[in-house]
Design a protein around this motif. Structure first.
Motif, PDB file in Angstrom:
ATOM      1  N   GLY A  29       0.854  -1.193   0.000  1.00  0.00           N
ATOM      2  CA  GLY A  29       0.000   0.000   0.000  1.00  0.00           C
ATOM      3  C   GLY A  29       0.875   1.223   0.000  1.00  0.00           C
ATOM      4  N   GLY A  30       0.360   2.325   0.517  1.00  0.00           N
ATOM      5  CA  GLY A  30       1.146   3.556   0.582  1.00  0.00           C
ATOM      6  C   GLY A  30       0.911   4.431  -0.630  1.00  0.00           C
ATOM      7  N   SER A  31       1.663   5.518  -0.669  1.00  0.00           N
ATOM      8  CA  SER A  31       1.388   6.514  -1.705  1.00  0.00           C
ATOM      9  C   SER A  31       2.113   6.207  -3.017  1.00  0.00           C
ATOM     10  CB  SER A  31       1.786   7.898  -1.205  1.00  0.00           C
ATOM     11  OG  SER A  31       3.170   7.898  -0.954  1.00  0.00           O
ATOM     12  N   CYS A  32       3.038   5.266  -3.034  1.00  0.00           N
ATOM     13  CA  CYS A  32       3.852   5.068  -4.252  1.00  0.00           C
ATOM     14  C   CYS A  32       3.559   3.776  -5.011  1.00  0.00           C
ATOM     15  CB  CYS A  32       5.325   5.124  -3.908  1.00  0.00           C
ATOM     16  SG  CYS A  32       5.818   6.746  -3.339  1.00  0.00           S
ATOM     17  N   LEU A  33       3.653   2.608  -4.360  1.00  0.00           N
ATOM     18  CA  LEU A  33       3.545   1.352  -5.121  1.00  0.00           C
ATOM     19  C   LEU A  33       2.217   1.248  -5.886  1.00  0.00           C
ATOM     20  CD1 LEU A  33       5.271  -1.422  -2.931  1.00  0.00           C
ATOM     21  CD2 LEU A  33       6.263   0.226  -4.491  1.00  0.00           C
TER      22      LEU A  33
END
Ligand SMILES: NC(=O)c1ccc[n+]([C@@H]2O[C@H](COP(=O)([O-])OP(=O)(O)OC[C@H]3O[C@@H](n4cnc5c(N)ncnc54)[C@H](O)[C@@H]3O)[C@@H](O)[C@H]2O)c1
Length: 464
Positions: A271-275
Motif C-alpha cells: 500500500g502507501g502513496s507510491c507502489l
C-alpha cells in the motif's frame, strides 16, 4: 598427513542429465558410484567410460572416474542396493497432459529400492534428487517401508536433496552450487550428507522435508517471473524508444531494494502513496502504447486478493468484535493513503462487524492534506472506531488483527491469553499461545500442543 574421510558407496537411479552429472561428479569427489537405469544403452555408455549426455567437462569426468574404478552402471537394482549405502533417485518427473506431476517413475523406483532393501543389512539413505511436490518423500518412505518390511528412520531414511544445476553448465553447477539443501527428519541421514558434501564449498542448509521439496518450484517459478518481467519492461521500453538494457542494467545495480532479500517475505498487501500509483501508471503506459503486459497488469489484482484473503480470515471465526492493531500502511508513520488495512476495515464495517482500532501514530484530528482526504472519502466516521488505548481495543475484541510490527505489540500474546490472533505481518517467528493464532500466508508457527496437532491433521489431509 592430511586425514581423508572414507569414500562412500552410492547408487544413482536414473542416468539422464541429473543422474549422469551427479554420478560423474560424486565419483570425481572420490566416492564409489554405481548408476542404475532401465535403458541398457545408457548403462553401456557409462560402463565404457562415456557420458549419457552432452555437457561441458562431463566426458573427461566420466572417463577418469571409470578408469579409476569409481564409476560403473547396471540395470540390476539388487546389485546396486547391495553395493551402496546411499541411493539417489534422479528419474524423470514429467508433467501429465493436465499439468499435474507424473510420479510413476519415482514410485516404481521406490518399489524397486524397497524390495531390494528387504535382504540388505545396515542403515540406508534414499535421497530424492528429482524435482517433486511436497508430500512425495513421505509417500516414497511409505512405499519403501511396505516393500522392505523395514522402519523409516531406524533402518532407512528418505531425504530431499533437490538439484539446482542448469543444463550447459551442469558440472560446474554441481561442484559450485548456490547452496546444498537437505530436507530431513533423520539426524543420522543429515550427518551422512554433511560428510558426503564436505568438499562442496557451499552453505549446507538443513530444513524440513516439505520446505526442501517446494524450494525448486519456488526457485524456478521466480526465475521464470524474472524473465517475463524483464521482457515486459523491454517491450514497454521499445515502444518508447528507450534502451531496455540500459534500464535493466541500472535496475540490477540497486542491490538494496531490487536485487536483494527486501520485499520477499510473505505478508500483507502492499500500500502507501507510491507502489499502487506507480504500478498502475506503468500498466496504463503499456496499455496506451498497445503493449500487452499480463504479469505487470495482474500485480494489483494479486494485491487485492491478499486483502480479500485477510477479510475471509478475520470473518471465518464467526466473532463480531474485531480489534485492529495498526491502521497506517506501515509501522512508524501516520500515512493512511492506500493503506491496505483501510480497505479491509471498510469491507468489515460493510458486513456489520464491530470494529475498534488502535494506532499510536494516527490522530484523526491531526490528519491533513491528501492523507485526510483519502481516509475521509473511505471511512468518514473513522473517529468512532479509533481509540488511543491499546488495552481497551484488545479487551473489547474477540479477534485481534495485527497489521504491522510496532514493538508495543510484541507482548500482547502473554498479556492477553485466550484471544483469536490474526497475524497479517508475521509479527512473531514462533509462538506458544494457548489461544488461537493464524497467519495470513504461512502455516501454523504456534508450538502450543493443541494447535500443532490440529495443523498436523490438516496437512496429512492435504497430502496425496
Ligand atoms: N535437467 C535438468 O536441468 C534438471 C535440473 C534440476 C532438476 N531436474 C529434475 O531431475 C529429474 C530428472 O531430470 P533429467 O533431466 O535428468 O531426466 P532424464 O529424462 O534426462 O533422465 C531420467 C532417467 O531416468 C531413467 N529411468 C526411468 N525409470 C527408471 C527406473 N525405474 N530405474 C532407473 N532409471 C529409470 C530414464 O531411463 C532416464 O535415463 C526431474 O525431476 C527433473 O525435473 C532436472
Amino acid at each position: 598427513m592430511e586425514k581423508r574421510e572414507p569414500s562412500m558407496n552410492i547408487s544413482i537411479f536414473g542416468l539422464g542429465y541429473v543422474g549422469c552429472v551427479g554420478a560423474a561428479c560424486l565419483a570425481h569427489l572420490g566416492h564409489n558410484v554405481i548408476g542404475v537405469d532401465v535403458s541398457q544403452s545408457k548403462v553401456d555408455l557409462i560402463n565404457e567410460g562415456r557420458p549419457t549426455i552432452i555437457e561441458k567437462d562431463i566426458e573427461e569426468l566420466c572417463r577418469s572416474a571409470h578408469r579409476s574404478g569409481k564409476l560403473s552402471a547396471t540395470t540390476d537394482v539388487q546389485r546396486a542396493i547391495n553395493t551402496s549405502d546411499i541411493s539417489f533417485i534422479a528419474v524423470g518427473t514429467p508433467s501429465t497432459a493436465e499439468g499435474h506431476l507424473n510420479l510413476n517413475y519415482i514410485h516404481t523406483v521406490a518399489r524397486q529400492i524397497g524390495s531390494a532393501l528387504r535382504d540388505k543389512q545396515g542403515f540406508h539413505v534414499i535421497a530424492i534428487r528429482s524435482t517433486v511436490l511436497p508430500g512425495t518423500n513421505n509417500r516414497v518412505g511409505e512405499i519403501i517401508a511396505e516393500e522392505s518390511g523395514k522402519q523409516r528412520n531406524i533402518d532407512f531414511a528418505v531425504v530431499s536433496n533437490p538439484e539446482f544445476l542448469r543444463e550447459g553448465t551442469s558440472v560446474h553447477d554441481f561442484l559450485n552450487p548456490p547452496l546444498t539443501l537437505i530436507g530431513s527428519d533423520s539426524q543420522k541421514a543429515t550427518q551422512i550428507f554433511r560428510s558426503l558434501y564436505k568438499d562442496i564449498h557451499a552453505d549446507f542448509i538443513e530444513t524440513d522435508i516439505r520446505v526442501a521439496e517446494i524450494m525448486k518450484y519456488v526457485n524456478n517459478t521466480f526465475h521464470a517471473l524474472k524473465i517475463v518481467f524483464g521482457n515486459e519492461v523491454g517491450n514497454i521500453c521499445k515502444a518508447l524508444d528507450i534502451d531496455s538494457h540500459k534500464v535493466m542494467d541500472i535496475f540490477c545495480r540497486d542491490r538494496q531494494l531490487n536485487i536483494s532479500p527486501y520485499y520477499f517475505k510473505p505478508g500483507f498487501a502492499y500500500g502507501g502513496s507510491c507502489l499502487p500509483k506507480d504500478t498502475r501508471a506503468l500498466r496504463t503506459l503499456a496499455h496506451d502504447n498497445y503493449i500487452s503486459v499480463p504479469v505487470i497488469e495482474h500485480i494489483e489484482k494479486s494485491n487485492d486478493l491478499q486483502k480479500q484473503k485477510a477479510v475471509k480470515l478475520i470473518s471465518k471465526y464467526g466473532c463480531r468484535n474485531v480489534g485492529i492493531l495498526g491502521l497506517s500502511f506501515k509501522a512508524g508513520t501516520d500515512d493512511l493513503r492506500c493503506s491496505p488495512i483501510v480497505d479491509v476495515v471498510e469491507t468489515l464495517l460493510g458486513k456489520g462487524f464491530n470494529i475498534s482500532i488502535y494506532d499510536k501514530n494516527v490522530k484523526i484530528s491531526e490528519l491533513t492534506g491528501t492523507n485526510r482526504e483519502f481516509i475521509m472519502a473511505k471511512i468518514p466516521h473513522l473517529q468512532h472506531f479509533v481509540t488511543d488505548n491499546l488495552d481497551d481495543v484488545i479487551t473489547a475484541s474477540d479477534v485481534i488483527v495485527v497489521t504491522n510490527k510496532e514493538t508495543e505489540f510484541n507482548d500482547i500474546l502473554s498479556r492477553y491469553p485466550g484471544k483469536i490472533i490474526v497475524d497479517l505481518v508475521r509479527a512473531w517467528e514462533d509462538i506458544d499461545y494457548s489461544g488461537v493464532y493464524e497467519g495470513l500466508s504461512w502455516g501454523n508457527i504456534n508450538t502450543h500442543a493443541s494447535q500443532a496437532a490440529s495443523l498436523n491433521r490438516e496437512i496429512i489431509g492435504s497430502e496425496y
